[in-house]
Design a protein around this motif. Structure first.
Motif, short mmCIF file in Angstrom:
data_model
loop_
_atom_site.label_atom_id
_atom_site.label_comp_id
_atom_site.label_asym_id
_atom_site.label_seq_id
_atom_site.Cartn_x
_atom_site.Cartn_y
_atom_site.Cartn_z
N ILE A 1 0.84 -1.20 0.00
CA ILE A 1 0.00 0.00 0.00
C ILE A 1 0.87 1.25 0.00
CG2 ILE A 1 -1.70 1.31 1.33
CD1 ILE A 1 -2.80 -1.45 2.27
N MET A 2 1.93 1.24 0.80
CA MET A 2 2.82 2.41 0.84
C MET A 2 3.53 2.61 -0.50
SD MET A 2 4.37 2.61 4.72
CE MET A 2 5.22 1.06 4.62
N LEU A 3 3.95 1.53 -1.14
CA LEU A 3 4.59 1.64 -2.45
C LEU A 3 3.61 2.21 -3.48
CD1 LEU A 3 6.66 -1.66 -2.64
CD2 LEU A 3 7.56 0.68 -2.60
N ALA A 4 2.37 1.75 -3.42
CA ALA A 4 1.36 2.27 -4.34
C ALA A 4 1.13 3.76 -4.09
CB ALA A 4 0.04 1.49 -4.16
N ALA A 5 1.04 4.13 -2.84
CA ALA A 5 0.85 5.55 -2.51
C ALA A 5 2.06 6.37 -2.97
CB ALA A 5 0.63 5.71 -1.01
N MET A 6 3.26 5.85 -2.81
CA MET A 6 4.46 6.57 -3.25
C MET A 6 4.49 6.72 -4.77
SD MET A 6 7.47 5.37 -0.67
CE MET A 6 8.63 6.50 -1.42
N GLU A 7 4.08 5.67 -5.49
CA GLU A 7 4.01 5.77 -6.95
C GLU A 7 3.04 6.86 -7.37
OE1 GLU A 7 3.11 2.09 -8.85
OE2 GLU A 7 5.03 1.16 -8.30
N LEU A 8 1.88 6.90 -6.73
CA LEU A 8 0.88 7.92 -7.05
C LEU A 8 1.38 9.31 -6.68
CD1 LEU A 8 -2.31 5.98 -6.00
CD2 LEU A 8 -1.63 6.57 -8.33
N ALA A 9 2.05 9.43 -5.54
CA ALA A 9 2.61 10.72 -5.13
C ALA A 9 3.68 11.16 -6.12
CB ALA A 9 3.18 10.63 -3.72
N ASP A 10 4.47 10.21 -6.61
CA ASP A 10 5.49 10.53 -7.62
C ASP A 10 4.84 11.08 -8.88
OD1 ASP A 10 8.23 10.47 -8.72
OD2 ASP A 10 7.38 8.92 -10.04
N GLU A 11 3.74 10.47 -9.29
CA GLU A 11 3.02 10.97 -10.46
C GLU A 11 2.51 12.39 -10.23
OE1 GLU A 11 -0.09 8.48 -11.97
OE2 GLU A 11 1.23 6.74 -12.14
N VAL A 12 1.98 12.63 -9.03
CA VAL A 12 1.49 13.97 -8.70
C VAL A 12 2.63 14.98 -8.81
CG1 VAL A 12 0.61 15.44 -6.84
CG2 VAL A 12 -0.45 13.23 -7.28
N LEU A 13 3.77 14.67 -8.20
CA LEU A 13 4.90 15.60 -8.25
C LEU A 13 5.39 15.81 -9.67
CD1 LEU A 13 6.94 14.48 -5.11
CD2 LEU A 13 5.44 16.46 -5.35
N THR A 14 5.40 14.75 -10.47
CA THR A 14 5.82 14.87 -11.86
C THR A 14 4.85 15.76 -12.63
OG1 THR A 14 6.85 12.69 -11.79
CG2 THR A 14 6.30 13.56 -13.97
N PHE A 15 3.55 15.57 -12.42
CA PHE A 15 2.56 16.41 -13.08
C PHE A 15 2.66 17.86 -12.63
CE2 PHE A 15 -0.07 12.44 -13.86
CZ PHE A 15 0.13 12.45 -15.23
N GLU A 16 2.91 18.07 -11.33
CA GLU A 16 3.06 19.44 -10.83
C GLU A 16 4.25 20.13 -11.48
OE1 GLU A 16 3.29 19.01 -6.59
OE2 GLU A 16 1.10 19.15 -6.35
N GLU A 17 5.36 19.41 -11.60
CA GLU A 17 6.56 19.98 -12.24
C GLU A 17 6.27 20.30 -13.71
OE1 GLU A 17 10.22 21.52 -12.97
OE2 GLU A 17 9.34 21.05 -11.01
N ARG A 18 5.65 19.38 -14.40
CA ARG A 18 5.32 19.61 -15.81
C ARG A 18 4.35 20.78 -15.95
NH1 ARG A 18 6.68 20.64 -20.36
NH2 ARG A 18 5.46 19.87 -22.09
N PHE A 19 3.37 20.88 -15.05
CA PHE A 19 2.42 21.99 -15.07
C PHE A 19 3.14 23.31 -14.87
CE2 PHE A 19 -0.67 24.73 -12.79
CZ PHE A 19 -1.59 24.88 -13.82
N ARG A 20 4.10 23.34 -13.93
CA ARG A 20 4.87 24.54 -13.68
C ARG A 20 5.67 24.93 -14.93
NH1 ARG A 20 6.16 23.39 -8.99
NH2 ARG A 20 7.90 22.02 -9.39
N GLU A 21 6.27 23.94 -15.58
CA GLU A 21 7.03 24.22 -16.81
C GLU A 21 6.11 24.77 -17.90
OE1 GLU A 21 8.73 20.46 -17.84
OE2 GLU A 21 10.23 20.54 -16.22
#
Length: 107
Positions: free
Chosen positions: A52-72
């Protein structure tokens, strides 16, 4: 916070107090559950909490990646806006110069 919504995360019942809709919370749970199933298929982790923690970390990683791309993208949009304003200013200046030249030629 408003609604109390029951969801099921990886086989565990969870009551969430939120202002989000039940449909939204169900989609969140389904997303997390789908990621949990993907990790379980890999078979690398036996401990359910770790899965469950790995799944949550994968999803959090996607969120951070999307946030960075959105900022760019926001930065690119702002650069394009500034460039458009600069081109508009230059076009206005050239138009005035051309009109002045035509006025002078017609005198």
């Amino acid at each position: 916070m408003g609604n109390r919504i029951d969801v099921n995360i990886a086989g565990y019942a969870l009551t969430v107090r939120t202002d989000r809709s039940a449909e939204h919370m169900t989609r969140l749970a389904e997303t997390l559950n789908g990621r949990v199933r993907e990790i379980q298929k890999q078979g690398d982790t036996a401990n359910y909490l770790n899965v469950i923690m790995l799944a949550a970390m994968e999803l959090a990683d996607e969120v951070l990646t999307f946030e960075e791309r959105f900022r760019e993208i926001k930065e690119q949009v702002e650069a394009l806006r500034r460039e458009r304003e600069d081109l508009k200013t230059r076009l206005d200046r050239k138009s005035r110069d051309l009109l002045a030249t035509l006025d002078d030629a017609l005198k």
